[in-house]
Design an enzyme around this catalytic site. Sequence first.
Site: not given
Ligand code: SAH
Ligand code: SF4
Length: 346
Positions: A81, A101, A105, A108, A151-152, A183, A207-208, A335
């Site tokens: 997507e 990914c 997390c 996510c 994805g990362e 990111s 960071l979160h 995103c």
């Molecule tokens: N993997 C990378 C980039 C993709 S995720 C990363 O983690 O940075 C992009 C962003 O969306 C990240 O900051 C992630 O923590 C956030 N994200 C993940 N799940 C989410 C959700 N349910 N609502 C809002 N943002 C979310």
């Molecule tokens: Fe974590 Fe980013 Fe992968 Fe989602 S896409 S699991 S936020 S690293």
Amino acid sequence: MNMEKLETLLKDEKSFRKKQIIKAVFNEFIENFDDATNLPKDLREKLKKEFPLKIEHKLFISDEGKSIKALITLEDGQKIESVLMRHKDRNTVCVSSQVGCAMGCAFCATGKLGLTRNLNVYEILGQILLFQRLLKKENERVSSVVFMGMGEPLLNYENVLSAVRLINDKEYFNIGIRHISISTCGIISGIKKLAKENMQINLALSLHFSDERKRIEFMPIERANHLTDTMSVIKEFIQKTGRKIMIEYLMLKGINDSEKDAQKLADLLINFETEKAHGKNKAPHYFVNIIAYNPTGGFKSSDKKSINDFKNILTEKGIDVVERFRFGREISGACGQLALNNVCIK
Ligand code: SAH
Ligand code: SF4
């Protein structure tokens, strides 16, 4: 689009043909080779049959068209997507870098899928191309790209960096490098490598959590890539590139949104800055982006008041804070929370 196939198709053609085709596809955004009038007719016919330009997808539109999500089916049937976010002064495309990914997390949707595979360079570019073709009809262009989809990106480093170079390339999308953002959840080796690229790209750190013990609970990356080390490589990145870092902070109700959490975040950032700020430029080298959680299961989003209190604590400490505009909630288009909905959209 299969670029290896294109190479094979062009093996008996003059060498400049490839350049012409690339320009037509990625710079003029043609959707049909009939429009590439600088190519001989027989080559156009051959390309039409053997190098289809079609990108298989479905679109989901929300916010009166301000946010458009594309569910793209790749050549092997995998689905990814991407989202187009239309702002007053710019059109941003949020791209995926992997199918799924591996980082897991807890909050996510993509993380729940696990990793299927990396995207190749042209699968990354195809996402931008799809939206650029739509925008062309309105005489508009994609103006920025963020790697914040599935994805990362730093775990698909080579393909993502090659894609970034082509997004920036004048013969391709010609989008300024300062309008491209990556990111990461904090892949230390990747950030180090990126710092050495000598590129004015934007880097965002998801960071979160400022508390390492809490972070480890929700973000498994913290087990091997500790926050203190991550922050040191971020510092290296800032020193090498002079770029501001975006610190992403997802607001999860009752988990990381208390006043204490805000204080802790402020302390972390202020320490980080003080240690670093020997240079001439004393302006902070970061800003915080507060992200509203899009409910994808298991967590609740923080209420408006907690978000405001959190923001105020940071602002009072002199920290720059922005709140990510909530485009596309109704199509699950923001995103980072893509993917799981694929199950029900078909
Ligand atoms: N993997 C990378 C980039 C993709 S995720 C990363 O983690 O940075 C992009 C962003 O969306 C990240 O900051 C992630 O923590 C956030 N994200 C993940 N799940 C989410 C959700 N349910 N609502 C809002 N943002 C979310
Ligand atoms: Fe974590 Fe980013 Fe992968 Fe989602 S896409 S699991 S936020 S690293």
